[in-house]
Design a protein around this motif. Structure first.
Motif, mmCIF file in Angstrom:
data_model
loop_
_atom_site.group_PDB
_atom_site.id
_atom_site.type_symbol
_atom_site.label_atom_id
_atom_site.label_comp_id
_atom_site.label_asym_id
_atom_site.label_seq_id
_atom_site.Cartn_x
_atom_site.Cartn_y
_atom_site.Cartn_z
ATOM 1 N N TYR A 164 0.818 -1.215 0.000
ATOM 2 C CA TYR A 164 0.000 0.000 0.000
ATOM 3 C C TYR A 164 0.851 1.264 0.000
ATOM 4 O O TYR A 164 0.680 2.154 -0.842
ATOM 5 N N HIS A 165 1.768 1.397 0.937
ATOM 6 C CA HIS A 165 2.570 2.621 1.052
ATOM 7 C C HIS A 165 3.597 2.743 -0.073
ATOM 8 O O HIS A 165 3.926 3.856 -0.503
ATOM 9 N N ALA A 166 4.085 1.605 -0.579
ATOM 10 C CA ALA A 166 5.048 1.655 -1.682
ATOM 11 C C ALA A 166 4.406 2.244 -2.934
ATOM 12 O O ALA A 166 5.067 2.912 -3.727
ATOM 13 N N HIS A 167 3.114 2.014 -3.119
ATOM 14 C CA HIS A 167 2.413 2.582 -4.269
ATOM 15 C C HIS A 167 2.323 4.104 -4.189
ATOM 16 O O HIS A 167 2.296 4.782 -5.212
ATOM 17 N N LEU A 168 2.285 4.630 -2.986
ATOM 18 C CA LEU A 168 2.144 6.072 -2.791
ATOM 19 C C LEU A 168 3.486 6.782 -2.660
ATOM 20 O O LEU A 168 3.559 8.000 -2.770
ATOM 21 N N SER A 169 4.528 6.030 -2.437
ATOM 22 C CA SER A 169 5.855 6.602 -2.223
ATOM 23 C C SER A 169 6.502 7.024 -3.543
ATOM 24 O O SER A 169 6.121 6.562 -4.621
ATOM 25 N N ILE A 181 -1.134 2.602 -10.189
ATOM 26 C CA ILE A 181 -1.762 3.908 -10.003
ATOM 27 C C ILE A 181 -2.635 4.254 -11.204
ATOM 28 O O ILE A 181 -3.731 4.812 -11.059
ATOM 29 N N ASP A 182 -2.195 3.898 -12.393
ATOM 30 C CA ASP A 182 -2.981 4.166 -13.599
ATOM 31 C C ASP A 182 -4.313 3.413 -13.588
ATOM 32 O O ASP A 182 -5.299 3.891 -14.163
ATOM 33 N N TRP A 183 -4.356 2.236 -12.953
ATOM 34 C CA TRP A 183 -5.623 1.509 -12.854
ATOM 35 C C TRP A 183 -6.663 2.323 -12.083
ATOM 36 O O TRP A 183 -7.859 2.233 -12.353
ATOM 37 N N PHE A 184 -6.194 3.101 -11.119
ATOM 38 C CA PHE A 184 -7.093 3.908 -10.297
ATOM 39 C C PHE A 184 -7.297 5.312 -10.876
ATOM 40 O O PHE A 184 -8.258 5.989 -10.514
ATOM 41 N N GLY A 185 -6.396 5.746 -11.723
ATOM 42 C CA GLY A 185 -6.463 7.083 -12.307
ATOM 43 C C GLY A 185 -5.284 7.929 -11.896
ATOM 44 O O GLY A 185 -4.541 8.438 -12.721
ATOM 45 N N ASP A 186 -5.108 8.097 -10.592
ATOM 46 C CA ASP A 186 -3.970 8.831 -10.037
ATOM 47 C C ASP A 186 -3.857 8.478 -8.555
ATOM 48 O O ASP A 186 -4.675 7.708 -8.030
ATOM 49 N N LYS A 187 -2.849 9.039 -7.879
ATOM 50 C CA LYS A 187 -2.636 8.694 -6.464
ATOM 51 C C LYS A 187 -3.805 9.142 -5.591
ATOM 52 O O LYS A 187 -4.162 8.462 -4.626
ATOM 53 N N LYS A 188 -4.395 10.277 -5.918
ATOM 54 C CA LYS A 188 -5.533 10.766 -5.142
ATOM 55 C C LYS A 188 -6.695 9.771 -5.223
ATOM 56 O O LYS A 188 -7.305 9.413 -4.203
ATOM 57 N N SER A 189 -6.982 9.292 -6.426
ATOM 58 C CA SER A 189 -8.066 8.322 -6.599
ATOM 59 C C SER A 189 -7.722 6.990 -5.934
ATOM 60 O O SER A 189 -8.599 6.314 -5.386
ATOM 61 N N TYR A 190 -6.434 6.625 -5.982
ATOM 62 C CA TYR A 190 -5.969 5.400 -5.316
ATOM 63 C C TYR A 190 -6.270 5.474 -3.819
ATOM 64 O O TYR A 190 -6.812 4.544 -3.225
ATOM 65 N N LYS A 191 -5.917 6.596 -3.189
ATOM 66 C CA LYS A 191 -6.143 6.771 -1.757
ATOM 67 C C LYS A 191 -7.633 6.784 -1.439
ATOM 68 O O LYS A 191 -8.081 6.169 -0.464
ATOM 69 N N GLU A 192 -8.425 7.471 -2.253
ATOM 70 C CA GLU A 192 -9.865 7.549 -2.019
ATOM 71 C C GLU A 192 -10.513 6.172 -2.141
ATOM 72 O O GLU A 192 -11.401 5.825 -1.367
ATOM 73 N N PHE A 193 -10.073 5.388 -3.109
ATOM 74 C CA PHE A 193 -10.604 4.035 -3.282
ATOM 75 C C PHE A 193 -10.325 3.191 -2.050
ATOM 76 O O PHE A 193 -11.179 2.429 -1.590
ATOM 77 N N HIS A 194 -9.126 3.339 -1.480
ATOM 78 C CA HIS A 194 -8.756 2.576 -0.296
ATOM 79 C C HIS A 194 -9.397 3.121 0.980
ATOM 80 O O HIS A 194 -9.457 2.411 1.994
ATOM 81 N N GLN A 195 -9.865 4.357 0.957
ATOM 82 C CA GLN A 195 -10.492 4.943 2.139
ATOM 83 C C GLN A 195 -11.943 4.508 2.289
ATOM 84 O O GLN A 195 -12.514 4.606 3.375
ATOM 85 N N SER A 196 -12.537 4.044 1.211
ATOM 86 C CA SER A 196 -13.937 3.634 1.228
ATOM 87 C C SER A 196 -14.025 2.116 1.197
ATOM 88 O O SER A 196 -13.316 1.461 0.421
ATOM 89 N N PHE A 197 -14.894 1.568 2.031
ATOM 90 C CA PHE A 197 -15.068 0.116 2.033
ATOM 91 C C PHE A 197 -15.620 -0.321 0.685
ATOM 92 O O PHE A 197 -16.605 0.231 0.195
ATOM 93 N N GLN A 198 -14.990 -1.323 0.081
ATOM 94 C CA GLN A 198 -15.372 -1.767 -1.251
ATOM 95 C C GLN A 198 -16.176 -3.062 -1.193
ATOM 96 O O GLN A 198 -15.929 -3.923 -0.353
ATOM 97 N N ASP A 199 -17.139 -3.160 -2.106
ATOM 98 C CA ASP A 199 -17.907 -4.387 -2.266
ATOM 99 C C ASP A 199 -17.031 -5.395 -3.001
ATOM 100 O O ASP A 199 -16.695 -5.192 -4.171
#
Length: 209
Positions: A164-169, A181-199
């Motif tokens: 997790y942290h290596a992706h943001l470093s 990161i490209d799968w999520f769009g950018d680092k901001k979207s990556y963090k937001e995706f991980h901040q919300s509980f996912q189905d």
């Protein structure tokens, strides 16, 4: 039911396994780093790694095996593979052999450190081929979420033994960080995706049978 199909070149896989009979595979804190050291030595030559999580008695990996041409080139170049395999093997056999060297090498070190004998990992190790693009981001989340899922920590983002942290470093990494990161769009979207509980109901359930 265990998937024992040979790993194919140029294929994405969710790889996971646990200690034999549920035994801990990381018995001391330093074992986590040693596992990654061995992993780098044996698996990096034949696969790209996108995400991982190491828990007390099991682990998860998201990898993509390299192309047949790359694997065969590596196989014939003893300078790139630290434990060169024999010639005239298929790419699938080379991949399998490198995983075998990895697990055996780690097991030998743990056995010596802990005065134990015998196997450490259940065999064969589990593998799930990934065939749908929408699966990637959810699988990265699933892998990172595991420590919280198993009650090891209240917030999986604070767990020290995942990618997790290596992706943001911005530090150098052997992970395929940009592609993740490209799968999520950018680092901001990556963090937001991980901040919300996912189905995660569309994720193949991990079972140890």
């Amino acid at each position: 039911m265990k998937n024992t199909s040979p790993l194919q070149p140029e294929t994405y896989y969710h790889i996971y396994n646990r200690g034999i009979n549920g035994e801990d595979i990381f018995k001391k804190e330093g074992n986590y780093d040693y596992f990654l050291l061995k992993y780098t030595r044996y698996i990096n030559p034949i696969a790209d790694t996108f995400a991982y999580c190491l828990l007390k008695n099991h682990f998860h990996l998201l990898i993509r095996t390299k192309s047949e041409e790359e694997i065969q080139t590596i196989n014939n170049n003893s300078n790139r593979v630290l434990n060169p395999v024999r010639v005239n093997k298929t790419s699938s056999q080379i991949i399998s052999l490198q995983f075998s060297h990895f697990f055996n090498g780690y097991t030998q070190a743990i056995n010596k450190q802990n005065d134990r004998t015998g196997k450490l990992f259940e065999l064969p190790f589990r593998r799930i081929p990934i065939e749908h693009d929408y699966y990637f981001s959810r699988l990265v989340y699933y892998i990172h979420f595991n420590p919280q899922k198993h009650g090891l920590i209240d917030d999986f983002r604070e767990y020290p033994h995942s990618s997790y942290h290596a992706h943001l470093s911005d530090k150098s990494t052997k992970l395929q960080r940009k592609e993740v990161i490209d799968w999520f769009g950018d680092k901001k979207s990556y963090k937001e995706f991980h901040q919300s509980f996912q189905d995660l109901r569309d994720i193949n359930p991990v079972t140890f049978d």
